[in-house]
Design a protein around this motif. Structure first.
Motif, PDB file in Angstrom:
ATOM      1  N   ILE A 192     144.090 -23.892  51.435  1.00 22.49           N
ATOM      2  CA  ILE A 192     143.610 -24.083  50.211  1.00 22.49           C
ATOM      3  C   ILE A 192     142.200 -25.237  50.383  1.00 22.49           C
ATOM      4  O   ILE A 192     142.070 -25.835  48.985  1.00 22.49           O
ATOM      5  CB  ILE A 192     144.595 -24.622  49.113  1.00 22.49           C
ATOM      6  N   SER A 193     142.097 -25.390  51.527  1.00 27.28           N
ATOM      7  CA  SER A 193     140.936 -26.312  51.755  1.00 27.28           C
ATOM      8  C   SER A 193     139.396 -25.965  50.860  1.00 27.28           C
ATOM      9  O   SER A 193     139.106 -26.970  50.383  1.00 27.28           O
ATOM     10  CB  SER A 193     140.364 -26.344  53.185  1.00 27.28           C
ATOM     11  N   ALA A 194     139.395 -24.766  50.587  1.00 29.89           N
ATOM     12  CA  ALA A 194     138.260 -24.346  49.706  1.00 29.89           C
ATOM     13  C   ALA A 194     138.342 -24.822  48.420  1.00 29.89           C
ATOM     14  O   ALA A 194     137.361 -25.519  47.631  1.00 29.89           O
ATOM     15  CB  ALA A 194     137.835 -22.903  49.880  1.00 29.89           C
ATOM     16  N   TYR A 195     139.650 -24.713  48.028  1.00 31.02           N
ATOM     17  CA  TYR A 195     140.011 -24.863  46.220  1.00 31.02           C
ATOM     18  C   TYR A 195     140.310 -26.402  46.242  1.00 31.02           C
ATOM     19  O   TYR A 195     139.760 -26.869  45.157  1.00 31.02           O
ATOM     20  CB  TYR A 195     141.396 -24.173  45.948  1.00 31.02           C
ATOM     21  N   GLU A 196     140.580 -27.055  47.306  1.00 29.01           N
ATOM     22  CA  GLU A 196     140.553 -28.644  47.237  1.00 29.01           C
ATOM     23  C   GLU A 196     139.187 -29.292  47.024  1.00 29.01           C
ATOM     24  O   GLU A 196     139.060 -30.352  46.471  1.00 29.01           O
ATOM     25  CB  GLU A 196     141.330 -29.309  48.438  1.00 29.01           C
ATOM     26  N   LYS A 197     138.193 -28.455  47.823  1.00 25.40           N
ATOM     27  CA  LYS A 197     136.879 -29.013  47.634  1.00 25.40           C
ATOM     28  C   LYS A 197     136.455 -28.773  46.004  1.00 25.40           C
ATOM     29  O   LYS A 197     135.616 -29.341  45.465  1.00 25.40           O
ATOM     30  CB  LYS A 197     135.887 -28.321  48.648  1.00 25.40           C
ATOM     31  N   ALA A 198     136.795 -27.786  45.544  1.00 23.59           N
ATOM     32  CA  ALA A 198     136.469 -27.422  44.278  1.00 23.59           C
ATOM     33  C   ALA A 198     137.046 -28.391  43.268  1.00 23.59           C
ATOM     34  O   ALA A 198     136.430 -28.619  42.227  1.00 23.59           O
ATOM     35  CB  ALA A 198     136.941 -26.120  43.823  1.00 23.59           C
ATOM     36  N   VAL A 199     138.305 -28.912  43.539  1.00 21.84           N
ATOM     37  CA  VAL A 199     138.828 -29.796  42.713  1.00 21.84           C
ATOM     38  C   VAL A 199     138.055 -31.212  42.684  1.00 21.84           C
ATOM     39  O   VAL A 199     137.934 -31.785  41.727  1.00 21.84           O
ATOM     40  CB  VAL A 199     140.495 -30.121  43.145  1.00 21.84           C
ATOM     41  N   VAL A 200     137.803 -31.412  43.978  1.00 19.44           N
ATOM     42  CA  VAL A 200     136.848 -32.605  44.231  1.00 19.44           C
ATOM     43  C   VAL A 200     135.436 -32.501  43.349  1.00 19.44           C
ATOM     44  O   VAL A 200     135.247 -33.631  42.577  1.00 19.44           O
ATOM     45  CB  VAL A 200     136.506 -32.904  45.708  1.00 19.44           C
ATOM     46  N   VAL A 201     135.005 -31.303  43.652  1.00 20.82           N
ATOM     47  CA  VAL A 201     133.689 -31.161  42.574  1.00 20.82           C
ATOM     48  C   VAL A 201     134.020 -31.319  41.098  1.00 20.82           C
ATOM     49  O   VAL A 201     133.258 -31.876  40.319  1.00 20.82           O
ATOM     50  CB  VAL A 201     133.214 -29.856  43.049  1.00 20.82           C
ATOM     51  N   THR A 202     135.148 -30.694  40.777  1.00 17.57           N
ATOM     52  CA  THR A 202     135.413 -30.967  39.090  1.00 17.57           C
ATOM     53  C   THR A 202     135.938 -32.204  38.973  1.00 17.57           C
ATOM     54  O   THR A 202     135.415 -32.711  37.843  1.00 17.57           O
ATOM     55  CB  THR A 202     136.650 -30.051  38.786  1.00 17.57           C
ATOM     56  N   SER A 203     136.460 -32.943  39.663  1.00 21.44           N
ATOM     57  CA  SER A 203     136.596 -34.517  39.409  1.00 21.44           C
ATOM     58  C   SER A 203     135.274 -35.230  39.310  1.00 21.44           C
ATOM     59  O   SER A 203     135.182 -36.245  38.444  1.00 21.44           O
ATOM     60  CB  SER A 203     137.353 -34.975  40.791  1.00 21.44           C
ATOM     61  N   ILE A 204     134.171 -34.813  39.972  1.00 20.22           N
ATOM     62  CA  ILE A 204     133.106 -35.503  39.973  1.00 20.22           C
ATOM     63  C   ILE A 204     132.510 -35.333  38.564  1.00 20.22           C
ATOM     64  O   ILE A 204     131.904 -36.188  37.853  1.00 20.22           O
ATOM     65  CB  ILE A 204     132.168 -34.992  41.137  1.00 20.22           C
ATOM     66  N   LEU A 205     132.509 -33.954  38.243  1.00 20.61           N
ATOM     67  CA  LEU A 205     131.840 -33.542  37.099  1.00 20.61           C
ATOM     68  C   LEU A 205     132.924 -33.995  35.681  1.00 20.61           C
ATOM     69  O   LEU A 205     132.000 -34.572  34.707  1.00 20.61           O
ATOM     70  CB  LEU A 205     131.795 -32.052  37.109  1.00 20.61           C
ATOM     71  N   VAL A 206     134.031 -34.025  35.936  1.00 19.70           N
ATOM     72  CA  VAL A 206     134.734 -34.689  34.765  1.00 19.70           C
ATOM     73  C   VAL A 206     134.778 -36.270  34.818  1.00 19.70           C
ATOM     74  O   VAL A 206     135.154 -36.716  33.434  1.00 19.70           O
ATOM     75  CB  VAL A 206     136.012 -33.981  34.770  1.00 19.70           C
ATOM     76  N   LEU A 207     134.973 -36.687  35.714  1.00 22.23           N
ATOM     77  CA  LEU A 207     135.166 -38.162  35.870  1.00 22.23           C
ATOM     78  C   LEU A 207     133.898 -38.926  36.024  1.00 22.23           C
ATOM     79  O   LEU A 207     133.459 -39.920  35.275  1.00 22.23           O
ATOM     80  CB  LEU A 207     136.283 -38.528  36.994  1.00 22.23           C
TER      81      LEU A 207
END
Length: 312
Positions: A192-207
């Motif tokens: 799930i490494s690709a998805y974890e990167k997507a979570v980080v990107v989402t966190s940047i956008l959301v936070l």
């Protein structure tokens, strides 16, 4: 594929929180007391804003939406957590887990968007007071609320569907007291490494992006406040801004620590403590930050209490 279909809808087991702590009953009892207080405060604030015509303003409309989001957030997590603890039945169905992920993420992201938009409301009120009623009208307020709810729901739907489509390893035990995305991902059998990167990107956008906008806006707002000639106007503006900044800190602080801290997935105990703060204590502190320091809300409360006494 056959293995995936055969295990997709098996129940999960929630391991709860602080397994090494001996007095968990005390923690759960305190959490239930805080939950009851948060539920009461937010419900009361929504009721006051709805009943008192003096609170039918854009700021209080947005505040009522924030209280509604806090109600949904804490209610989607705490009752199930308490029921599992006292019944010693730690399982949660696949569907219930998906619903819990969806609602908790929807409300968390919607709150982030709404808090950012509330900053824009304060910016217009202080920096352009003469045009406030034209810029922040009823239609714009409804658009702000709709944007917050829709943005949260759409983002949450994508993360919920993507998280639950992975193959889950047996014994399907989630190391958390509720179905949280990162905790569920810890028991996934796939890469799930690709998805974890997507979570980080989402966190940047959301936070980080909204937080940057908020801090930039408040830098301009504070300059405008200190230029005011009226001490009363300055104090009123500072009171309102400080209340909103308290809410900003209560929301973004735990979120950044959970999702953007290096090695955050490995420190589960700290994460659970931050989640308790964010999902239980913050919904209580948010309405208190606005109501205890706001004369209009306190006057509306006195008026409601006077009506209740007259009715008796």
């Amino acid at each position: 594929m056959g293995r995936r279909n055969g295990t997709a809808f098996i129940d999960f087991t929630l391991l709860g929180f602080f397994p090494e702590f001996r007095h968990t009953t005390v923690i759960v009892s305190i959490i239930l007391l805080i939950f009851t207080a948060a539920f009461t405060c937010n419900t009361l604030l929504i009721l006051l804003i709805w009943l008192d015509s003096r609170l039918h303003t854009p700021m209080y409309f947005l505040l009522s939406q924030l209280s509604l989001m806090d109600l949904i957030l804490t209610s989607s997590i705490v009752p199930k957590m308490a029921a599992n603890f006292f019944s010693r039945w730690q399982s949660i169905s696949f569907l219930a887990c998906g619903i819990q992920i969806f609602f908790s993420l929807t409300v968390a992201i919607a709150e982030c968007i709404l808090i950012t938009l509330m900053c824009f409301d304060r910016y217009v009120a202080i920096c352009n007071p003469l045009g406030y009623s034209v810029i922040i009208n009823r239609r714009v307020c409804l658009q702000m609320a709709t944007m917050s709810w829709a943005g949260g729901a759409l983002t949450s739907l994508g993360h919920t569907a993507f998280t639950l489509h992975f193959q889950i390893c047996s014994p399907r035990e989630i190391p958390h007291f509720f179905c949280e995305v990162m905790a569920v991902l810890r028991i996934v059998c796939e890469d799930i490494s690709a998805y974890e990167k997507a979570v980080v990107v989402t966190s940047i956008l959301v936070l980080l992006l909204p937080l940057s906008l908020i801090l930039s806006s408040y830098a301009v707002i504070l300059l405008a406040v200190f230029r005011m000639n009226s001490p009363e106007g300055r104090n009123k503006a500072l009171t309102t801004c400080s209340s909103h900044l308290c809410v900003v800190g209560l929301y973004f602080g735990p979120g950044i620590c959970i999702y953007m801290r290096p090695g955050a997935a490995k420190t589960q105990t700290l994460n659970q403590g931050l989640f308790i703060f964010g999902t239980v204590l913050t919904p209580l502190l948010n309405p208190l930050a606005y109501s205890l320091r706001n004369k209009e809300v306190l006057n509306a409360l006195r008026k409601l209490m006077g009506k209740c006494q007259s009715f008796r």
